[in-house]
Design a protein around this motif. Structure first.
Motif, PDB file in Angstrom:
ATOM      1  N   GLY A  59     -12.240  59.476 -64.918  1.00 30.10           N
ATOM      2  CA  GLY A  59     -12.843  58.865 -66.358  1.00 30.10           C
ATOM      3  C   GLY A  59     -12.238  57.607 -66.902  1.00 30.10           C
ATOM      4  N   ASP A  60     -11.453  56.822 -66.118  1.00 28.26           N
ATOM      5  CA  ASP A  60     -11.098  55.576 -66.590  1.00 28.26           C
ATOM      6  C   ASP A  60     -11.479  54.352 -65.800  1.00 28.26           C
ATOM      7  N   ILE A  61     -12.273  53.584 -66.501  1.00 29.47           N
ATOM      8  CA  ILE A  61     -12.985  52.447 -65.773  1.00 29.47           C
ATOM      9  C   ILE A  61     -11.887  51.612 -64.957  1.00 29.47           C
ATOM     10  N   ARG A  62     -10.801  51.486 -65.511  1.00 34.66           N
ATOM     11  CA  ARG A  62      -9.633  50.592 -64.761  1.00 34.66           C
ATOM     12  C   ARG A  62      -8.576  51.502 -64.113  1.00 34.66           C
ATOM     13  N   GLY A  63      -8.660  52.952 -63.936  1.00 34.38           N
ATOM     14  CA  GLY A  63      -7.880  53.604 -63.494  1.00 34.38           C
ATOM     15  C   GLY A  63      -7.317  53.666 -61.964  1.00 34.38           C
ATOM     16  N   LEU A  64      -7.239  52.610 -61.451  1.00 37.96           N
ATOM     17  CA  LEU A  64      -6.672  52.208 -60.392  1.00 37.96           C
ATOM     18  C   LEU A  64      -5.183  52.164 -60.172  1.00 37.96           C
ATOM     19  N   SER A  65      -4.424  52.741 -59.352  1.00 38.06           N
ATOM     20  CA  SER A  65      -3.039  52.270 -59.065  1.00 38.06           C
ATOM     21  C   SER A  65      -2.823  52.456 -57.653  1.00 38.06           C
ATOM     22  N   VAL A  66      -2.014  51.505 -57.135  1.00 44.70           N
ATOM     23  CA  VAL A  66      -1.481  51.301 -55.753  1.00 44.70           C
ATOM     24  C   VAL A  66      -0.214  52.301 -55.614  1.00 44.70           C
ATOM     25  N   ARG A  67      -0.375  53.116 -54.542  1.00 43.40           N
ATOM     26  CA  ARG A  67       1.065  53.834 -54.390  1.00 43.40           C
ATOM     27  C   ARG A  67       1.987  52.958 -53.645  1.00 43.40           C
ATOM     28  N   ARG A  68       2.922  52.510 -54.369  1.00 43.01           N
ATOM     29  CA  ARG A  68       3.990  51.491 -54.217  1.00 43.01           C
ATOM     30  C   ARG A  68       5.593  52.266 -53.978  1.00 43.01           C
ATOM     31  N   PRO A  69       6.261  51.545 -53.503  1.00 42.72           N
ATOM     32  CA  PRO A  69       6.138  50.537 -52.475  1.00 42.72           C
ATOM     33  C   PRO A  69       5.785  51.263 -51.079  1.00 42.72           C
ATOM     34  N   TYR A  70       5.278  49.984 -50.566  1.00 41.51           N
ATOM     35  CA  TYR A  70       4.852  50.333 -49.036  1.00 41.51           C
ATOM     36  C   TYR A  70       5.098  49.213 -48.109  1.00 41.51           C
ATOM     37  N   VAL A  71       5.120  49.493 -46.922  1.00 39.78           N
ATOM     38  CA  VAL A  71       5.382  48.541 -45.982  1.00 39.78           C
ATOM     39  C   VAL A  71       4.214  48.636 -44.848  1.00 39.78           C
ATOM     40  N   VAL A  72       3.941  47.323 -44.713  1.00 37.05           N
ATOM     41  CA  VAL A  72       2.793  47.121 -43.475  1.00 37.05           C
ATOM     42  C   VAL A  72       3.279  46.401 -42.354  1.00 37.05           C
ATOM     43  N   ASP A  73       2.965  46.959 -41.385  1.00 35.05           N
ATOM     44  CA  ASP A  73       3.713  46.452 -40.011  1.00 35.05           C
ATOM     45  C   ASP A  73       2.570  45.459 -39.452  1.00 35.05           C
ATOM     46  N   GLN A  74       3.141  44.778 -38.294  1.00 34.65           N
ATOM     47  CA  GLN A  74       2.195  43.984 -37.678  1.00 34.65           C
ATOM     48  C   GLN A  74       0.854  44.684 -37.082  1.00 34.65           C
ATOM     49  N   ALA A  75       0.938  45.628 -36.750  1.00 32.36           N
ATOM     50  CA  ALA A  75      -0.415  46.418 -36.295  1.00 32.36           C
ATOM     51  C   ALA A  75      -1.202  46.987 -37.550  1.00 32.36           C
ATOM     52  N   GLY A  76      -0.797  46.712 -38.719  1.00 30.10           N
ATOM     53  CA  GLY A  76      -1.664  47.140 -39.866  1.00 30.10           C
ATOM     54  C   GLY A  76      -1.466  48.522 -40.451  1.00 30.10           C
ATOM     55  N   ARG A  77      -0.209  49.001 -39.637  1.00 31.95           N
ATOM     56  CA  ARG A  77      -0.092  50.504 -40.358  1.00 31.95           C
ATOM     57  C   ARG A  77       0.783  50.432 -41.498  1.00 31.95           C
ATOM     58  N   VAL A  78       0.112  51.209 -42.685  1.00 34.75           N
ATOM     59  CA  VAL A  78       0.980  51.057 -44.014  1.00 34.75           C
ATOM     60  C   VAL A  78       1.743  52.470 -44.051  1.00 34.75           C
ATOM     61  N   THR A  79       2.857  52.360 -44.397  1.00 31.68           N
ATOM     62  CA  THR A  79       3.866  53.365 -44.698  1.00 31.68           C
ATOM     63  C   THR A  79       4.540  53.337 -46.095  1.00 31.68           C
ATOM     64  N   PRO A  80       4.186  54.452 -46.703  1.00 33.30           N
ATOM     65  CA  PRO A  80       4.839  54.460 -48.093  1.00 33.30           C
ATOM     66  C   PRO A  80       6.454  54.234 -47.994  1.00 33.30           C
ATOM     67  N   LEU A  81       7.047  53.669 -48.652  1.00 34.65           N
ATOM     68  CA  LEU A  81       8.658  53.277 -48.401  1.00 34.65           C
ATOM     69  C   LEU A  81       9.286  54.517 -48.629  1.00 34.65           C
ATOM     70  N   GLU A  82       8.870  55.576 -49.380  1.00 28.93           N
ATOM     71  CA  GLU A  82       9.730  56.682 -49.560  1.00 28.93           C
ATOM     72  C   GLU A  82       9.586  57.442 -47.769  1.00 28.93           C
ATOM     73  N   HIS A  83       8.921  57.186 -47.119  1.00 25.47           N
ATOM     74  CA  HIS A  83       8.995  57.692 -45.781  1.00 25.47           C
ATOM     75  C   HIS A  83       9.446  56.740 -44.637  1.00 25.47           C
ATOM     76  N   VAL A  84      10.096  55.541 -44.992  1.00 23.60           N
ATOM     77  CA  VAL A  84      10.755  54.667 -44.186  1.00 23.60           C
ATOM     78  C   VAL A  84      12.338  55.231 -44.046  1.00 23.60           C
ATOM     79  N   ARG A  85      12.453  55.353 -42.699  1.00 19.16           N
ATOM     80  CA  ARG A  85      14.074  55.675 -42.350  1.00 19.16           C
ATOM     81  C   ARG A  85      15.053  54.527 -42.923  1.00 19.16           C
ATOM     82  N   ARG A  86      16.067  54.822 -43.430  1.00 17.73           N
ATOM     83  CA  ARG A  86      16.938  53.842 -44.066  1.00 17.73           C
ATOM     84  C   ARG A  86      18.118  53.926 -42.875  1.00 17.73           C
TER      85      ARG A  86
END
Length: 89
Positions: free
Chosen positions: A61-88
């Motif tokens: 119901g919100d015309i501007r209701g977009l938000s990107v799940r952040r933070p995230y990491v994009v590797d060279q192959a184009g795979r996107v991983t939410p930062l909470e799932h990146v191993r420290r």
């Protein structure tokens, strides 16, 4: 939990981030489409795919209701991983 984005999906995600940071608010579908050089309905389809993949959250119901799940990491192959799932090390 990583997912791979197509070139068009990555461009859409990047444009949402850039427009949000540049304007201080998320773009409308019309603004997003214009920035990507596509029509509004094509922008809606791309955003819908990003929502289903979990990269973007959309407020109902919100015309501007977009938000990107952040933070995230994009590797060279184009795979996107939410930062909470990146191993420290």
């Amino acid at each position: 939990m990583a997912w791979t984005l197509t070139r068009k999906q990555a461009a859409t995600l990047d444009m949402i981030v850039r427009l949000t940071e540049g304007c201080g608010r998320p773009p409308s579908m019309r603004e997003l489409g214009a920035a990507l050089g596509i029509c509004r309905s094509a922008a809606c389809l791309r955003v819908g795919t990003l929502v289903r993949r979990g990269a973007v959250v959309r407020e109902a119901g919100d015309i501007r209701g977009l938000s990107v799940r952040r933070p995230y990491v994009v590797d060279q192959a184009g795979r996107v991983t939410p930062l909470e799932h990146v191993r420290r090390l």
